[in-house]
Write a protein that holds these residues in place. Sequence first.
Motif, PDB file in Angstrom:
ATOM      1  N   TYR A 294      37.604 -30.540  57.836  1.00  0.00           N
ATOM      2  CA  TYR A 294      36.828 -29.435  58.759  1.00  0.00           C
ATOM      3  C   TYR A 294      35.161 -29.548  58.887  1.00  0.00           C
ATOM      4  N   CYS A 295      34.396 -30.446  58.027  1.00  0.00           N
ATOM      5  CA  CYS A 295      33.085 -30.338  57.876  1.00  0.00           C
ATOM      6  C   CYS A 295      32.349 -31.489  58.629  1.00  0.00           C
TER       7      CYS A 295
ATOM      8  N   GLN B 235      20.935 -27.143  48.303  1.00  0.00           N
ATOM      9  CA  GLN B 235      22.576 -27.349  48.819  1.00  0.00           C
ATOM     10  C   GLN B 235      22.446 -28.829  49.540  1.00  0.00           C
TER      11      GLN B 235
ATOM     12  N   ARG C 242      32.703 -23.457  46.691  1.00  0.00           N
ATOM     13  CA  ARG C 242      33.443 -22.649  47.096  1.00  0.00           C
ATOM     14  C   ARG C 242      35.010 -23.372  46.950  1.00  0.00           C
TER      15      ARG C 242
ATOM     16  N   GLU D  63      37.360 -22.940  49.087  1.00  0.00           N
ATOM     17  CA  GLU D  63      37.706 -22.860  50.353  1.00  0.00           C
ATOM     18  C   GLU D  63      38.777 -22.023  50.802  1.00  0.00           C
TER      19      GLU D  63
ATOM     20  N   MET E 275      36.765 -19.839  53.650  1.00  0.00           N
ATOM     21  CA  MET E 275      36.677 -19.940  54.935  1.00  0.00           C
ATOM     22  C   MET E 275      37.789 -19.097  55.546  1.00  0.00           C
TER      23      MET E 275
ATOM     24  N   PRO F  81      33.447 -17.430  58.375  1.00  0.00           N
ATOM     25  CA  PRO F  81      34.630 -17.867  59.286  1.00  0.00           C
ATOM     26  C   PRO F  81      34.654 -19.452  59.476  1.00  0.00           C
ATOM     27  N   TYR F  82      35.569 -19.996  59.542  1.00  0.00           N
ATOM     28  CA  TYR F  82      35.838 -21.342  59.948  1.00  0.00           C
ATOM     29  C   TYR F  82      35.422 -21.670  61.576  1.00  0.00           C
ATOM     30  N   ILE F  83      34.593 -22.578  61.822  1.00  0.00           N
ATOM     31  CA  ILE F  83      34.080 -22.879  63.048  1.00  0.00           C
ATOM     32  C   ILE F  83      34.309 -24.117  63.172  1.00  0.00           C
TER      33      ILE F  83
ATOM     34  N   LEU G  28      27.242 -28.480  59.782  1.00  0.00           N
ATOM     35  CA  LEU G  28      28.660 -28.456  59.227  1.00  0.00           C
ATOM     36  C   LEU G  28      29.941 -27.876  60.422  1.00  0.00           C
ATOM     37  N   TYR G  29      29.206 -27.078  61.273  1.00  0.00           N
ATOM     38  CA  TYR G  29      29.836 -26.830  62.550  1.00  0.00           C
ATOM     39  C   TYR G  29      29.317 -26.759  63.650  1.00  0.00           C
TER      40      TYR G  29
HETATM   41  N1  5AD Z   1      33.214 -23.970  59.620  1.00  0.00           N
HETATM   42  C1  5AD Z   1      32.651 -23.005  58.846  1.00  0.00           C
HETATM   43  N2  5AD Z   1      32.445 -23.105  57.449  1.00  0.00           N
HETATM   44  C2  5AD Z   1      32.418 -24.722  57.145  1.00  0.00           C
HETATM   45  N3  5AD Z   1      31.832 -25.244  55.941  1.00  0.00           N
HETATM   46  C3  5AD Z   1      31.895 -26.525  56.207  1.00  0.00           C
HETATM   47  N4  5AD Z   1      32.536 -26.963  57.284  1.00  0.00           N
HETATM   48  C4  5AD Z   1      32.858 -25.611  58.083  1.00  0.00           C
HETATM   49  C5  5AD Z   1      33.057 -25.389  59.227  1.00  0.00           C
HETATM   50  N5  5AD Z   1      33.670 -26.133  59.871  1.00  0.00           N
HETATM   51  C6  5AD Z   1      31.498 -24.482  54.897  1.00  0.00           C
HETATM   52  C7  5AD Z   1      32.274 -24.915  53.661  1.00  0.00           C
HETATM   53  C8  5AD Z   1      31.438 -25.404  52.513  1.00  0.00           C
HETATM   54  C9  5AD Z   1      30.231 -24.883  52.859  1.00  0.00           C
HETATM   55  C10 5AD Z   1      28.990 -25.755  52.288  1.00  0.00           C
HETATM   56  O1  5AD Z   1      30.353 -24.748  54.371  1.00  0.00           O
HETATM   57  O2  5AD Z   1      32.992 -23.674  53.171  1.00  0.00           O
HETATM   58  O3  5AD Z   1      31.895 -25.171  51.087  1.00  0.00           O
END
Ligand code: 5AD
Length: 367
Positions: free
Chosen positions: A66-67, A104, A165, A167, A206, A236-238, A319-320
Amino acid sequence: MVNIMNYEIKYDTRDNIASLLSENNPKQVELIRKMAHDVLLENCGSGVYYRGLIEFSNRCVSDCYYCGIRRSNADVNRFDLTMDEIVDSALWCAKNGYGSIVLQSGENSSRDFIDFVCRAVETIKKRSVSEELPNGLGVTLCIGEQSEADYARLFAAGAHRYLLRIETSNRELFKTIHPEAQSFDNRVECLRRLKRTGFQVGTGVMYGLPGQTYQMLADDILFFKGMDIDMLGMGPYIRHSSTPLKKNENQFIIEGDDLLRVSLLMIAACRLVLKDINIAATTALQTIDPTGREKGLSFGANVVMPQLTPVDYRKSYLLYDNKPCQEDTKEECKNCLSARVGSVGREVHYNEWGDSPHFKRKGESKN
Ligand code: 5AD
């Protein structure tokens, strides 16, 4: 219609938390918000604490699906801040009354890397001592899975909080978002190592991951409780356009507006269940709603993380997609955030570490 009293009496059961998280009647959501706010005031007070966020390296040995800064993403320009850049950013925080910082980075366990972080922490601790901050800045680390010996070195260098996290606490879901080499068990073991070392320990998840259900999110909260964690950073996951996970678009169970509602209800539910821990209103919240962080505060969060990463590097720490605050200087972030905090009737407590009351209480009960 959900009976609000249920939440008060037995909100630590899985089904009850799941039903709270799926609440979509605006009146009920508002009642939950008020309850979370009352629990916050009773257990932590109304103060909001800053953690100046310094993303000091985007090199990463991990390949989370996801990252955006995963190892396999060849489109990313990799950077490392110099020692001077890190220390200067930290000292700017100290001068501007931010009691704490977060260092970080991507994951890296090399000897050189850990040596470097230890030196950075030692220097920051030494040089940030002042009349306002007699013990220097509070330092939180967020640098991933490490050995117990390295956690001990980082703690001895002067860091006293650590974010890692989980996750998702669902083993199967964890497997679908991480490659084989990254194991759920090792992540849990690292959280235990951090606790044994003496850190105030933060974790988080997330929400809105492909295949994730309300029951799984309820289990996440019970996991936090079971692990007796001190701090939470969730979001939220993005989707990030150059990661593999974005391909699963149809599997989202929480879409659009709902993602904001679930994000806020997750914060409220964590506040109701865990009561006296610190909870961050994270930047990802602002990505899905322009006032997401303020809303997070009013649903029970009490920590925000102003951006300190030099503007030139921020586009390499995505990250997103659509990560906000890309262009704002640290001065602009400071002013913008204090106005945002004020807009929901809360106040920033400057020059304080703002440690987790939960951690402090555990210490007191041992004495
Ligand atoms: N969307 C949201 N959060 C994310 N992280 C990494 N990729 C994404 C994403 N696509 C968050 C993860 C990680 C933190 C540093 O960033 O939870 O632990």
